[in-house]
Design an enzyme around this catalytic site. Structure first.
Site, PDB file in Angstrom:
ATOM      1  N   ARG A 148       0.819  -1.207   0.000  1.00 58.86           N
ATOM      2  CA  ARG A 148       0.000   0.000   0.000  1.00 58.86           C
ATOM      3  C   ARG A 148       0.855   1.260   0.000  1.00 58.86           C
ATOM      4  NH1 ARG A 148      -4.583   0.064   4.466  1.00 58.86           N
ATOM      5  NH2 ARG A 148      -2.775  -0.110   5.798  1.00 58.86           N
ATOM      6  N   TYR A 149       2.030   1.202   0.606  1.00 61.22           N
ATOM      7  CA  TYR A 149       2.932   2.350   0.660  1.00 61.22           C
ATOM      8  C   TYR A 149       4.131   2.064  -0.250  1.00 61.22           C
ATOM      9  CZ  TYR A 149       0.297   3.100   4.994  1.00 61.22           C
ATOM     10  OH  TYR A 149      -0.696   3.262   5.916  1.00 61.22           O
ATOM     11  N   ARG A 152       7.322  -0.025   1.619  1.00 63.50           N
ATOM     12  CA  ARG A 152       7.173  -1.133   2.553  1.00 63.50           C
ATOM     13  C   ARG A 152       6.004  -2.024   2.162  1.00 63.50           C
ATOM     14  NH1 ARG A 152       6.045   3.847   4.076  1.00 63.50           N
ATOM     15  NH2 ARG A 152       4.315   4.345   5.455  1.00 63.50           N
ATOM     16  N   CYS A 161      -3.490 -17.865  14.265  1.00 60.63           N
ATOM     17  CA  CYS A 161      -3.186 -17.163  15.521  1.00 60.63           C
ATOM     18  C   CYS A 161      -3.485 -18.116  16.663  1.00 60.63           C
ATOM     19  CB  CYS A 161      -4.051 -15.915  15.690  1.00 60.63           C
ATOM     20  SG  CYS A 161      -3.721 -14.644  14.467  1.00 60.63           S
ATOM     21  N   CYS A 165      -8.800 -12.516  18.151  1.00 60.22           N
ATOM     22  CA  CYS A 165      -9.380 -11.297  18.713  1.00 60.22           C
ATOM     23  C   CYS A 165     -10.673 -11.000  17.956  1.00 60.22           C
ATOM     24  CB  CYS A 165      -8.416 -10.127  18.555  1.00 60.22           C
ATOM     25  SG  CYS A 165      -6.708 -10.550  18.985  1.00 60.22           S
ATOM     26  N   CYS A 168     -10.636  -8.366  15.022  1.00 58.97           N
ATOM     27  CA  CYS A 168      -9.489  -8.479  14.099  1.00 58.97           C
ATOM     28  C   CYS A 168      -9.793  -7.883  12.726  1.00 58.97           C
ATOM     29  CB  CYS A 168      -9.107  -9.947  13.941  1.00 58.97           C
ATOM     30  SG  CYS A 168      -7.768 -10.199  12.763  1.00 58.97           S
ATOM     31  N   ARG A 170      -8.288  -8.517  10.072  1.00 58.72           N
ATOM     32  CA  ARG A 170      -8.162  -9.558   9.038  1.00 58.72           C
ATOM     33  C   ARG A 170      -8.977 -10.785   9.386  1.00 58.72           C
ATOM     34  NH1 ARG A 170      -2.767  -7.762   9.328  1.00 58.72           N
ATOM     35  NH2 ARG A 170      -2.775  -5.942   7.980  1.00 58.72           N
ATOM     36  N   ASP A 329     -11.005  -0.498  13.177  1.00 63.68           N
ATOM     37  CA  ASP A 329     -11.449  -0.522  11.774  1.00 63.68           C
ATOM     38  C   ASP A 329     -12.909  -0.966  11.679  1.00 63.68           C
ATOM     39  OD1 ASP A 329      -8.953   0.234  10.764  1.00 63.68           O
ATOM     40  OD2 ASP A 329      -8.225  -1.831  10.885  1.00 63.68           O
ATOM     41  N   ASP A 366      -6.923   4.226  10.132  1.00 67.40           N
ATOM     42  CA  ASP A 366      -6.526   3.604   8.876  1.00 67.40           C
ATOM     43  C   ASP A 366      -7.659   3.907   7.899  1.00 67.40           C
ATOM     44  OD1 ASP A 366      -4.754   2.161   7.319  1.00 67.40           O
ATOM     45  OD2 ASP A 366      -4.504   0.603   8.848  1.00 67.40           O
ATOM     46  N   LYS A 373      -2.617   4.931   6.911  1.00 65.65           N
ATOM     47  CA  LYS A 373      -2.805   5.459   8.274  1.00 65.65           C
ATOM     48  C   LYS A 373      -2.732   6.985   8.268  1.00 65.65           C
ATOM     49  CE  LYS A 373       0.287   2.360   9.897  1.00 65.65           C
ATOM     50  NZ  LYS A 373       0.071   1.228   9.002  1.00 65.65           N
TER      51      LYS A 373
HETATM   52  S1  SF4 Z   1      -5.750  -9.025  15.726  1.00 65.72           S
HETATM   53 FE1  SF4 Z   1      -6.145 -10.729  14.243  1.00 65.72          FE
HETATM   54  S2  SF4 Z   1      -4.138 -11.236  13.406  1.00 65.72           S
HETATM   55 FE2  SF4 Z   1      -3.770 -10.058  15.289  1.00 65.72          FE
HETATM   56  S3  SF4 Z   1      -3.566 -11.607  16.904  1.00 65.72           S
HETATM   57 FE3  SF4 Z   1      -5.711 -10.971  16.906  1.00 65.72          FE
HETATM   58  S4  SF4 Z   1      -6.720 -12.453  15.551  1.00 65.72           S
HETATM   59 FE4  SF4 Z   1      -4.528 -12.625  15.144  1.00 65.72          FE
END
Ligand code: SF4
Length: 431
Positions: A148-149, A152, A161, A165, A168, A170, A329, A366, A373
């Site tokens: 995106r940048y 990087r 994972c 979370c 998340c 993603r 997000d 973001d 960002k």
């Molecule tokens: S935010 Fe998403 S990618 Fe990061 S640790 Fe939690 S579940 Fe995994």
């Protein structure tokens, strides 16, 4: 074992891989209250009675014994109606036994519990929410790379994972088991980076790259650092918070070989700053790895001045620099986690000036759609002209900063000015 076979063996364990001036006088907390190791022992004996302390302290045991079903989860927590109804949620459930030990099973408002236990609120699609709100798919030249940048790239090394979370960004990718062959995907990603000389910084994330074995991480870092234009590599991880057992002496010895290596750790709440997590950070810092924390601002979890201050102060004590505070997000079903941006500005104002600058991260949004960002600041600049700047400080008092008046220096005989320059600045010469 051939390199191909080695790489296939690196597959992660199964299971899916404005104008706004705020006057704030917030008392700073003294010290974060650290949960004790004794509490962890009591939890282990109660919920994993067959596990020895040595097994508990083994990161592979922690991953193998993740809690992945509501039935197991409800042995530890007394579920609310919202939690009970969310049993067949879309986004996978997984919590390490260690992280579950930080959850208050009797308190639905427990911040750690809210971060990992699904609720029916996730099923509500709010206005502006999307599965890929940052438009990462549109900036992906090959699967596993987000570019995106200009200088990087983000390298999504795994979709796995140890703990998922609920907020998340993603969630469309992680824990789905769609990563395919690690070997084939990594090769294409590395080829892309090698063929793109503008890339000087690679952020290895996922999923969580520290759920991979040492040999896999070593191999990947070695391949990236063999690319002459790659100057630094960063690892993005939540392992110190959810799986601190992963930060073994062997891991840090291996990581140390790959400097300049940075680490961005995802820390959410001072409750995560346990003795185990603090020891993990100490080991990483002792290995010379610059550590930063990225914190997502979450309604009802960490959106209070004293909570954020306790987190950021606690991180600094273990040599982790609070780096970014992210506005959450707008992913699908995130409304219950998202504060207003004005609340975020208030919180930042409660910190800035009231504590050391090292304890104050940059608050960013973001930009949805892939804008990158964007830092968000409280209004501290009241106005400016050719003479200088009017500022308001953290106590709400107004100050004036004068611009440099170059002709005065010349008058003092310190600088000879060409005639052309003098004639271009008549107003300043007479001031
Ligand atoms: S935010 Fe998403 S990618 Fe990061 S640790 Fe939690 S579940 Fe995994």
């Amino acid at each position: 074992m051939t390199r191909d076979n080695e790489l296939e063996a690196f597959e992660p364990p199964s299971g899916g891989a404005a104008a706004h001036v705020v006057r704030a006088t917030v008392p700073m907390p003294k010290r974060a209250k650290y949960a004790s190791g004794a509490e962890r022992d009591a939890f282990r004996k109660s919920f994993f009675p067959g596990a020895t302390r040595a097994e508990w302290n083994d990161w592979r045991w922690q991953i193998a014994h993740r809690v992945t079903s509501p039935a197991e989860l409800f042995r530890h927590i007394n579920p609310t109606t919202q939690e009970t109804l969310a049993q067949s949620g879309e986004f996978p459930l997984a919590v390490t036994p260690y992280y579950l030990s930080l959850v208050d099973g009797g308190d639905p408002a427990c911040p750690v519990r809210r971060a990992v236990v699904p609720t029916m609120q996730e099923a509500v699609l709010g206005p502006g929410e999307a599965d890929d709100p940052l438009g990462e798919e549109g900036h992906s030249p090959t699967p596993g790379i987000v570019h995106r940048y200009p200088d990087r790239v983000l390298f999504l090394a795994t979709d796995f994972c140890s703990t998922y979370c609920r907020y998340c960004t993603r969630s469309r990718l992680v824990g789905r088991g769609n990563a395919g062959s690690v070997r084939a995907r990594w090769d294409k990603c590395i080829e892309y980076i090698a063929a793109t000389p503008t890339v000087r910084d690679v952020i290895v994330s996922g999923g969580d790259p520290l759920t991979m074995p040492d040999e896999a991480i070593d191999y990947l870092l070695g391949r990236l650092q063999a690319i002459s234009h790659v100057e630094i590599v960063r690892l993005g991880t939540k392992a110190p918070a959810v799986l601190p057992q992963r930060i073994t002496p062997g891991l840090v010895r291996m990581l140390k070989k790959h400097h300049p290596l940075f680490m961005s750790c995802h820390m959410m709440h001072p409750r995560e700053l346990t003795p185990e997590t603090n020891q993990a950070f100490e080991r990483l810092a002792d290995a010379g790895i610059p550590l930063g924390s990225q914190t997502v601002l979450l309604a009802g979890v960490n959106d209070a001045p004293d909570t954020l201050a306790a987190l950021f102060h606690g991180l600094l004590r273990v040599r982790v620099r609070p780096y970014y505070l992210y506005q959450c997000d707008p992913i699908r079903g995130s409304a219950h986690f998202r504060t207003t941006v004005s609340r975020g500005i208030e919180l930042m104002t409660s910190l800035r000036g009231h504590t050391s600058g090292y304890a104050v991260p940059t608050y960013v949004v973001d930009a949805p759609g892939g804008g990158g960002k964007v830092p968000i600041y409280a209004q501290t600049m009241l106005g400016y002209d050719e003479n200088g700047l009017a500022l308001v400080n953290y106590e709400g008092q107004v100050y004036h900063y004068p611009n440099a008046q170059l002709p005065l220096a010349a008058t003092a005989g310190q600088m000879a000015q060409p005639a052309a320059v003098r004639s271009a600045m008549p107003a300043m010469e007479t001031s």
